[in-house]
Design a protein around this motif. Structure first.
Motif, PDB file in Angstrom:
ATOM      1  N   LEU A   1       0.825  -1.201   0.000  1.00 28.72           N
ATOM      2  CA  LEU A   1       0.000   0.000   0.000  1.00 28.72           C
ATOM      3  C   LEU A   1       0.864   1.257   0.000  1.00 28.72           C
ATOM      4  CD1 LEU A   1      -2.854   1.077  -0.018  1.00 28.72           C
ATOM      5  CD2 LEU A   1      -2.880   0.931   2.488  1.00 28.72           C
ATOM      6  N   THR A   2       1.982   1.206   0.706  1.00 33.41           N
ATOM      7  CA  THR A   2       2.917   2.326   0.694  1.00 33.41           C
ATOM      8  C   THR A   2       3.385   2.634  -0.725  1.00 33.41           C
ATOM      9  OG1 THR A   2       3.718   1.892   2.935  1.00 33.41           O
ATOM     10  CG2 THR A   2       5.189   3.115   1.474  1.00 33.41           C
ATOM     11  N   ILE A   3       3.707   1.595  -1.491  1.00 36.61           N
ATOM     12  CA  ILE A   3       4.163   1.779  -2.869  1.00 36.61           C
ATOM     13  C   ILE A   3       3.048   2.365  -3.730  1.00 36.61           C
ATOM     14  CG2 ILE A   3       4.922   0.549  -4.946  1.00 36.61           C
ATOM     15  CD1 ILE A   3       6.390  -1.403  -3.060  1.00 36.61           C
ATOM     16  N   GLN A   4       1.825   1.925  -3.514  1.00 36.11           N
ATOM     17  CA  GLN A   4       0.689   2.477  -4.263  1.00 36.11           C
ATOM     18  C   GLN A   4       0.525   3.967  -3.963  1.00 36.11           C
ATOM     19  OE1 GLN A   4      -3.001   0.249  -3.868  1.00 36.11           O
ATOM     20  NE2 GLN A   4      -1.871  -1.685  -3.756  1.00 36.11           N
ATOM     21  N   TYR A   5       0.646   4.319  -2.686  1.00 34.71           N
ATOM     22  CA  TYR A   5       0.520   5.728  -2.310  1.00 34.71           C
ATOM     23  C   TYR A   5       1.661   6.558  -2.895  1.00 34.71           C
ATOM     24  CZ  TYR A   5      -3.294   5.054   1.077  1.00 34.71           C
ATOM     25  OH  TYR A   5      -4.501   4.808   1.683  1.00 34.71           O
ATOM     26  N   CYS A   6       2.861   5.987  -2.931  1.00 39.53           N
ATOM     27  CA  CYS A   6       4.010   6.691  -3.513  1.00 39.53           C
ATOM     28  C   CYS A   6       3.767   6.966  -4.991  1.00 39.53           C
ATOM     29  CB  CYS A   6       5.280   5.867  -3.311  1.00 39.53           C
ATOM     30  SG  CYS A   6       6.781   6.635  -3.969  1.00 39.53           S
ATOM     31  N   GLN A   7       3.236   5.980  -5.694  1.00 45.57           N
ATOM     32  CA  GLN A   7       2.914   6.162  -7.111  1.00 45.57           C
ATOM     33  C   GLN A   7       1.872   7.252  -7.288  1.00 45.57           C
ATOM     34  OE1 GLN A   7       0.860   2.897  -9.052  1.00 45.57           O
ATOM     35  NE2 GLN A   7       1.872   3.341 -10.994  1.00 45.57           N
ATOM     36  N   SER A   8       0.838   7.234  -6.450  1.00 43.96           N
ATOM     37  CA  SER A   8      -0.200   8.262  -6.518  1.00 43.96           C
ATOM     38  C   SER A   8       0.378   9.642  -6.247  1.00 43.96           C
ATOM     39  CB  SER A   8      -1.300   7.946  -5.506  1.00 43.96           C
ATOM     40  OG  SER A   8      -2.250   8.984  -5.457  1.00 43.96           O
ATOM     41  N   LEU A   9       1.256   9.730  -5.257  1.00 44.46           N
ATOM     42  CA  LEU A   9       1.879  11.002  -4.914  1.00 44.46           C
ATOM     43  C   LEU A   9       2.685  11.555  -6.075  1.00 44.46           C
ATOM     44  CD1 LEU A   9       2.677  13.221  -2.932  1.00 44.46           C
ATOM     45  CD2 LEU A   9       4.414  11.664  -2.000  1.00 44.46           C
ATOM     46  N   MET A  10       3.484  10.715  -6.739  1.00 47.81           N
ATOM     47  CA  MET A  10       4.294  11.178  -7.858  1.00 47.81           C
ATOM     48  C   MET A  10       3.423  11.620  -9.040  1.00 47.81           C
ATOM     49  SD  MET A  10       7.409  11.256  -6.910  1.00 47.81           S
ATOM     50  CE  MET A  10       7.020  11.479  -5.162  1.00 47.81           C
ATOM     51  N   LYS A  11       2.313  10.939  -9.261  1.00 46.05           N
ATOM     52  CA  LYS A  11       1.394  11.348 -10.326  1.00 46.05           C
ATOM     53  C   LYS A  11       0.808  12.725 -10.025  1.00 46.05           C
ATOM     54  CE  LYS A  11      -0.092   6.807 -12.059  1.00 46.05           C
ATOM     55  NZ  LYS A  11      -1.241   5.870 -12.196  1.00 46.05           N
ATOM     56  N   GLN A  12       0.410  12.929  -8.770  1.00 48.07           N
ATOM     57  CA  GLN A  12      -0.148  14.224  -8.386  1.00 48.07           C
ATOM     58  C   GLN A  12       0.892  15.331  -8.481  1.00 48.07           C
ATOM     59  OE1 GLN A  12      -2.569  14.180  -4.716  1.00 48.07           O
ATOM     60  NE2 GLN A  12      -2.546  11.949  -4.864  1.00 48.07           N
ATOM     61  N   LEU A  13       2.103  15.016  -8.063  1.00 48.94           N
ATOM     62  CA  LEU A  13       3.172  16.006  -8.120  1.00 48.94           C
ATOM     63  C   LEU A  13       3.497  16.365  -9.569  1.00 48.94           C
ATOM     64  CD1 LEU A  13       5.338  17.740  -6.820  1.00 48.94           C
ATOM     65  CD2 LEU A  13       6.822  15.722  -6.722  1.00 48.94           C
ATOM     66  N   LYS A  14       3.560  15.375 -10.438  1.00 47.32           N
ATOM     67  CA  LYS A  14       3.841  15.649 -11.848  1.00 47.32           C
ATOM     68  C   LYS A  14       2.773  16.543 -12.446  1.00 47.32           C
ATOM     69  CE  LYS A  14       4.960  13.382 -16.240  1.00 47.32           C
ATOM     70  NZ  LYS A  14       5.199  12.090 -16.929  1.00 47.32           N
ATOM     71  N   ALA A  15       1.516  16.271 -12.152  1.00 51.39           N
ATOM     72  CA  ALA A  15       0.426  17.095 -12.662  1.00 51.39           C
ATOM     73  C   ALA A  15       0.544  18.522 -12.157  1.00 51.39           C
ATOM     74  CB  ALA A  15      -0.921  16.500 -12.256  1.00 51.39           C
ATOM     75  N   PHE A  16       0.890  18.684 -10.890  1.00 49.55           N
ATOM     76  CA  PHE A  16       1.055  20.010 -10.304  1.00 49.55           C
ATOM     77  C   PHE A  16       2.173  20.789 -10.996  1.00 49.55           C
ATOM     78  CE2 PHE A  16       3.371  22.713  -7.264  1.00 49.55           C
ATOM     79  CZ  PHE A  16       2.376  23.581  -6.880  1.00 49.55           C
TER      80      PHE A  16
END
Length: 207
Positions: A188-203
């Motif tokens: 789950l930590t890895i899934q959240y990390c992936q989500s975080l990087m996607k959000q950061l890239k969009a930002f």
């Protein structure tokens, strides 16, 4: 991005320079126990390199007794170490954009100094697990704009304070700790990390 860092010193402080031959630059400030090879900062570096930025990682360390000062004095201490390197690089060539990324302790100079003054060039601010429990941190974040990521299991997390930060791009994760991890659930930590990087890239692509 397979860019080997150039390691150098400035004013006795070492830093890693990932030269992407770019007109955009990113400065990274680590936490006390969260180094640049830890997942969130490691993948953030890869992301900004992918987006075409030069990257500077400043390698500071402080004695434990230096953290016995008042919070503002600690912030001043970190800023006094990183800012000469920041200013030196910004004067090296005419960069067109700058990103400041901080983790925990490394968010303090960003919030207390770089976000408080007009930037001579367009700037983005990325705050991983800022120290929201410090009153001056919340005050300095009000009415500013940054990408802010924190977990609800972080001791510095406060739902009441997060609710006041309406001008920021917030990324709040259930049950993540101050390392933005769930130690008992690596998948789950890895899934959240992936989500975080996607959000950061969009930002970073929009702002």
């Amino acid at each position: 991005m397979k860019i080997k860092p150039k390691q150098d010193m400035y004013n006795g402080i070492s830093y890693n320079f990932f030269d992407n031959n770019s007109d955009k630059i990113c400065f990274m400030f680590s936490g006390t126990g969260y180094s640049y090879d830890k997942p969130i900062l490691y993948y953030s570096r890869l992301l900004v390199l992918e987006l075409g930025y030069d990257v500077i990682q400043i390698n500071y360390t402080f004695a434990q007794q230096q953290f016995e000062q008042e919070p503002q004095a600690i912030s001043n201490m970190v800023y006094s170490v990183v800012n000469p390197i920041v200013e030196d690089f910004l004067q090296t060539k005419p960069y067109s954009h700058v990103i400041y990324i901080g983790k925990s302790l490394g968010t303090m100079p960003i919030i207390d100094f770089y976000m408080q003054r007009p930037s001579l060039i367009p700037a983005n601010y990325v705050l991983f697990t800022p120290l929201l429990s410090l009153e001056h941190t919340l005050t300095n974040l009000l009415d500013k704009h940054a990408f802010l990521a924190i977990g609800t299991a972080d001791p510095h997390y406060s739902q009441e304070k997060i609710a006041q930060l309406t001008s920021h791009k917030l990324s709040v994760f259930e049950n993540l700790d101050h390392s933005l991890e769930i130690p008992s659930n690596i998948a789950l930590t890895i899934q959240y990390c992936q989500s975080l990087m996607k959000q950061l890239k969009a930002f970073l692509q929009i702002n």
